[in-house]
Design a protein around this motif. Structure first.
Motif, PDB file in Angstrom:
ATOM      1  N   ALA A  54       8.265 -11.959   4.416  1.00  0.00           N
ATOM      2  CA  ALA A  54       7.089 -12.623   3.854  1.00  0.00           C
ATOM      3  C   ALA A  54       5.859 -12.181   4.629  1.00  0.00           C
ATOM      4  CB  ALA A  54       7.240 -14.142   3.898  1.00  0.00           C
ATOM      5  N   VAL A  55       4.804 -11.851   3.896  1.00  0.00           N
ATOM      6  CA  VAL A  55       3.596 -11.282   4.496  1.00  0.00           C
ATOM      7  C   VAL A  55       2.374 -11.843   3.759  1.00  0.00           C
ATOM      8  CG1 VAL A  55       2.311  -9.132   4.915  1.00  0.00           C
ATOM      9  CG2 VAL A  55       4.794  -9.137   5.086  1.00  0.00           C
ATOM     10  N   ARG A  56       1.298 -11.983   4.524  1.00  0.00           N
ATOM     11  CA  ARG A  56       0.025 -12.341   3.905  1.00  0.00           C
ATOM     12  C   ARG A  56      -1.076 -11.461   4.478  1.00  0.00           C
ATOM     13  NH1 ARG A  56      -3.150 -18.241   3.718  1.00  0.00           N
ATOM     14  NH2 ARG A  56      -5.040 -17.408   2.730  1.00  0.00           N
ATOM     15  N   GLN A  57      -1.974 -11.046   3.614  1.00  0.00           N
ATOM     16  CA  GLN A  57      -3.180 -10.347   4.044  1.00  0.00           C
ATOM     17  C   GLN A  57      -4.345 -10.869   3.223  1.00  0.00           C
ATOM     18  OE1 GLN A  57      -2.997  -6.082   4.634  1.00  0.00           O
ATOM     19  NE2 GLN A  57      -5.143  -5.820   4.079  1.00  0.00           N
ATOM     20  N   GLY A  58      -5.201 -11.655   3.843  1.00  0.00           N
ATOM     21  CA  GLY A  58      -6.304 -12.256   3.109  1.00  0.00           C
ATOM     22  C   GLY A  58      -5.786 -13.156   2.003  1.00  0.00           C
ATOM     23  N   ASP A  68       0.828  -1.206   0.000  1.00  0.00           N
ATOM     24  CA  ASP A  68       0.000   0.000   0.000  1.00  0.00           C
ATOM     25  C   ASP A  68       0.865   1.261   0.000  1.00  0.00           C
ATOM     26  OD1 ASP A  68      -2.347  -1.414  -0.078  1.00  0.00           O
ATOM     27  OD2 ASP A  68      -2.817  -1.184   2.046  1.00  0.00           O
ATOM     28  N   LYS A  69       2.123   1.120   0.479  1.00  0.00           N
ATOM     29  CA  LYS A  69       3.023   2.275   0.491  1.00  0.00           C
ATOM     30  C   LYS A  69       4.465   1.825   0.297  1.00  0.00           C
ATOM     31  CE  LYS A  69       4.430   6.301   3.234  1.00  0.00           C
ATOM     32  NZ  LYS A  69       4.291   7.035   4.527  1.00  0.00           N
ATOM     33  N   ILE A  70       5.202   2.573  -0.554  1.00  0.00           N
ATOM     34  CA  ILE A  70       6.638   2.355  -0.739  1.00  0.00           C
ATOM     35  C   ILE A  70       7.365   3.465   0.005  1.00  0.00           C
ATOM     36  CG2 ILE A  70       8.509   2.037  -2.406  1.00  0.00           C
ATOM     37  CD1 ILE A  70       6.398   1.555  -4.545  1.00  0.00           C
ATOM     38  N   LEU A  71       8.394   3.083   0.753  1.00  0.00           N
ATOM     39  CA  LEU A  71       9.105   4.077   1.553  1.00  0.00           C
ATOM     40  C   LEU A  71       9.895   5.047   0.677  1.00  0.00           C
ATOM     41  CD1 LEU A  71       9.523   4.743   4.559  1.00  0.00           C
ATOM     42  CD2 LEU A  71      11.639   3.433   4.461  1.00  0.00           C
ATOM     43  N   ASP A  72      10.454   4.536  -0.439  1.00  0.00           N
ATOM     44  CA  ASP A  72      11.325   5.362  -1.283  1.00  0.00           C
ATOM     45  C   ASP A  72      10.979   5.170  -2.761  1.00  0.00           C
ATOM     46  OD1 ASP A  72      12.047   2.746  -1.162  1.00  0.00           O
ATOM     47  OD2 ASP A  72      14.203   3.076  -1.100  1.00  0.00           O
ATOM     48  N   GLY A  83      15.573 -19.183   0.776  1.00  0.00           N
ATOM     49  CA  GLY A  83      15.221 -17.891   0.189  1.00  0.00           C
ATOM     50  C   GLY A  83      16.370 -17.320  -0.622  1.00  0.00           C
ATOM     51  N   VAL A  84      16.101 -16.986  -1.875  1.00  0.00           N
ATOM     52  CA  VAL A  84      17.088 -16.339  -2.743  1.00  0.00           C
ATOM     53  C   VAL A  84      16.750 -14.849  -2.793  1.00  0.00           C
ATOM     54  CG1 VAL A  84      18.045 -16.219  -5.072  1.00  0.00           C
ATOM     55  CG2 VAL A  84      17.382 -18.436  -4.109  1.00  0.00           C
ATOM     56  N   PHE A  85      17.670 -14.033  -2.319  1.00  0.00           N
ATOM     57  CA  PHE A  85      17.460 -12.586  -2.223  1.00  0.00           C
ATOM     58  C   PHE A  85      18.330 -11.878  -3.269  1.00  0.00           C
ATOM     59  CE2 PHE A  85      16.240 -14.305   1.814  1.00  0.00           C
ATOM     60  CZ  PHE A  85      15.216 -13.491   2.288  1.00  0.00           C
ATOM     61  N   ILE A  86      17.690 -11.187  -4.221  1.00  0.00           N
ATOM     62  CA  ILE A  86      18.393 -10.484  -5.295  1.00  0.00           C
ATOM     63  C   ILE A  86      17.881  -9.044  -5.341  1.00  0.00           C
ATOM     64  CG2 ILE A  86      18.939 -10.435  -7.756  1.00  0.00           C
ATOM     65  CD1 ILE A  86      18.167 -13.438  -7.832  1.00  0.00           C
ATOM     66  N   ARG A  87      18.702  -8.109  -4.911  1.00  0.00           N
ATOM     67  CA  ARG A  87      18.274  -6.694  -4.817  1.00  0.00           C
ATOM     68  C   ARG A  87      16.911  -6.619  -4.118  1.00  0.00           C
ATOM     69  NH1 ARG A  87      17.740  -4.119 -10.292  1.00  0.00           N
ATOM     70  NH2 ARG A  87      17.516  -2.228  -9.077  1.00  0.00           N
ATOM     71  N   ALA A  88      16.790  -7.367  -3.059  1.00  0.00           N
ATOM     72  CA  ALA A  88      15.489  -7.615  -2.457  1.00  0.00           C
ATOM     73  C   ALA A  88      15.020  -6.470  -1.566  1.00  0.00           C
ATOM     74  CB  ALA A  88      15.537  -8.903  -1.648  1.00  0.00           C
ATOM     75  N   PRO A  89      13.699  -6.249  -1.534  1.00  0.00           N
ATOM     76  CA  PRO A  89      13.134  -5.312  -0.570  1.00  0.00           C
ATOM     77  C   PRO A  89      12.952  -5.992   0.782  1.00  0.00           C
ATOM     78  CG  PRO A  89      11.371  -6.297  -1.837  1.00  0.00           C
ATOM     79  CD  PRO A  89      12.669  -6.873  -2.371  1.00  0.00           C
ATOM     80  N   TRP A  90      12.663  -5.195   1.791  1.00  0.00           N
ATOM     81  CA  TRP A  90      12.117  -5.768   3.018  1.00  0.00           C
ATOM     82  C   TRP A  90      10.935  -4.913   3.439  1.00  0.00           C
ATOM     83  CZ3 TRP A  90      17.479  -4.600   5.251  1.00  0.00           C
ATOM     84  CH2 TRP A  90      17.541  -3.319   5.829  1.00  0.00           C
ATOM     85  N   VAL A  91      10.159  -5.427   4.388  1.00  0.00           N
ATOM     86  CA  VAL A  91       8.970  -4.739   4.868  1.00  0.00           C
ATOM     87  C   VAL A  91       9.323  -3.987   6.135  1.00  0.00           C
ATOM     88  CG1 VAL A  91       6.596  -5.005   5.658  1.00  0.00           C
ATOM     89  CG2 VAL A  91       7.491  -6.502   3.850  1.00  0.00           C
ATOM     90  N   ILE A 130      -1.885  -5.054   0.281  1.00  0.00           N
ATOM     91  CA  ILE A 130      -1.347  -5.455   1.578  1.00  0.00           C
ATOM     92  C   ILE A 130      -0.965  -4.194   2.347  1.00  0.00           C
ATOM     93  CG2 ILE A 130       0.443  -6.733   2.814  1.00  0.00           C
ATOM     94  CD1 ILE A 130       0.646  -8.633   0.491  1.00  0.00           C
ATOM     95  N   ASP A 131      -1.463  -4.108   3.572  1.00  0.00           N
ATOM     96  CA  ASP A 131      -1.200  -2.942   4.418  1.00  0.00           C
ATOM     97  C   ASP A 131       0.215  -3.052   4.977  1.00  0.00           C
ATOM     98  OD1 ASP A 131      -1.270  -0.758   6.063  1.00  0.00           O
ATOM     99  OD2 ASP A 131      -2.792  -1.553   7.436  1.00  0.00           O
ATOM    100  N   MET A 132       1.180  -2.660   4.154  1.00  0.00           N
ATOM    101  CA  MET A 132       2.584  -2.718   4.558  1.00  0.00           C
ATOM    102  C   MET A 132       3.351  -1.582   3.886  1.00  0.00           C
ATOM    103  SD  MET A 132       3.957  -6.013   2.379  1.00  0.00           S
ATOM    104  CE  MET A 132       3.729  -6.114   0.577  1.00  0.00           C
ATOM    105  N   ILE A 133       4.440  -1.201   4.530  1.00  0.00           N
ATOM    106  CA  ILE A 133       5.375  -0.220   3.974  1.00  0.00           C
ATOM    107  C   ILE A 133       6.643  -0.968   3.593  1.00  0.00           C
ATOM    108  CG2 ILE A 133       6.704   1.874   4.392  1.00  0.00           C
ATOM    109  CD1 ILE A 133       4.618   2.630   6.512  1.00  0.00           C
ATOM    110  N   VAL A 134       7.044  -0.855   2.327  1.00  0.00           N
ATOM    111  CA  VAL A 134       8.174  -1.627   1.799  1.00  0.00           C
ATOM    112  C   VAL A 134       9.315  -0.686   1.410  1.00  0.00           C
ATOM    113  CG1 VAL A 134       8.917  -3.090  -0.131  1.00  0.00           C
ATOM    114  CG2 VAL A 134       6.748  -3.552   1.019  1.00  0.00           C
TER     115      VAL A 134
END
Length: 202
Positions: free
Chosen positions: A164-168, A90-94, A137-145, A105-109
């Motif tokens: 990893a996140v789930r909403q509904g 729902d929101k990107i930090l940058d 888990g393979v992380f490639i230029r990966a975001p986090w929450v 998904i109600d998260m800031i990434v």
């Protein structure tokens, strides 16, 4: 019940790997999706890793952004990996200039939070809802929450960061399970799609 049809948003990114993983995960029928009319033919959608700004711009250009937002809002199951996680936030930090998200998904990434391409890594993860051995888990230029709202459930963390996140019916991972040969995360998503189809048919 007939086999669920799951699309992979085929605008940019590792589309083929997801198609293979989905086909191997509990016999889901997987197909690429590029156009608005193709959204009506699927029961769920995977948004692959790639470059989130490019995916955003192409989704708008191909006319799929608005109908995709509507279907996600109406409850269609959706799973985003890496850039796909950013697209479901729902929101990107940058955010980059003009970058849009689908939301759901109600998260800031935070984009590229784990570093550049040459800082890619693998890590064993305990993922809620996945039985047996840890998920690689393979992380490639990966975001986090950075944070989640009350409606979102954290499924996995790495080094104190949510990955990893789930909403509904919406699922998102920072990492790329499609690159490992372990199809359990895709299997979890297929289960979500099956449950959605069952509820829709009642």
């Amino acid at each position: 019940m007939s086999t669920p049809v799951i699309g992979v948003l085929a605008l940019q990114g590792d589309v083929r790997e997801h198609l293979v993983a989905l086909a191997a995960a509990d016999a889901a029928v997987a197909r690429p999706v590029r156009r608005p009319e193709e959204l009506s033919e699927i029961d769920g959608l995977v948004i692959p890793g790639g470059e989130s700004t490019t995916i955003s711009k192409l989704a708008v250009l191909f006319g799929v952004m608005a109908p995709l937002r509507a279907r996600v809002r109406d409850g269609m199951p959706v799973y985003g990996t890496c850039a796909g996680m950013i697209m479901l936030a729902d929101k990107i930090l940058d955010p980059r200039s003009g970058q849009e998200t689908i939301g759901g998904i109600d998260m800031i990434v935070r984009r590229n939070a784990f570093g550049r391409q040459n800082e890619s890594f693998e890590a064993a993860l305990d993922v809620k809802g996945i039985a047996g051995e840890p998920v690689e888990g393979v992380f490639i230029r990966a975001p986090w929450v950075e944070s989640v709202g009350a409606a979102a459930e954290v499924l996995a963390e790495h080094d104190g960061h949510i990955v990893a996140v789930r909403q509904g019916n919406a699922l998102a991972t920072s990492f790329h399970p499609e690159l490992t040969g372990d199809h359990r995360v895709h299997g979890l998503f297929v289960d979500v799609v099956r449950a959605y189809r069952t509820a829709e048919s009642l």
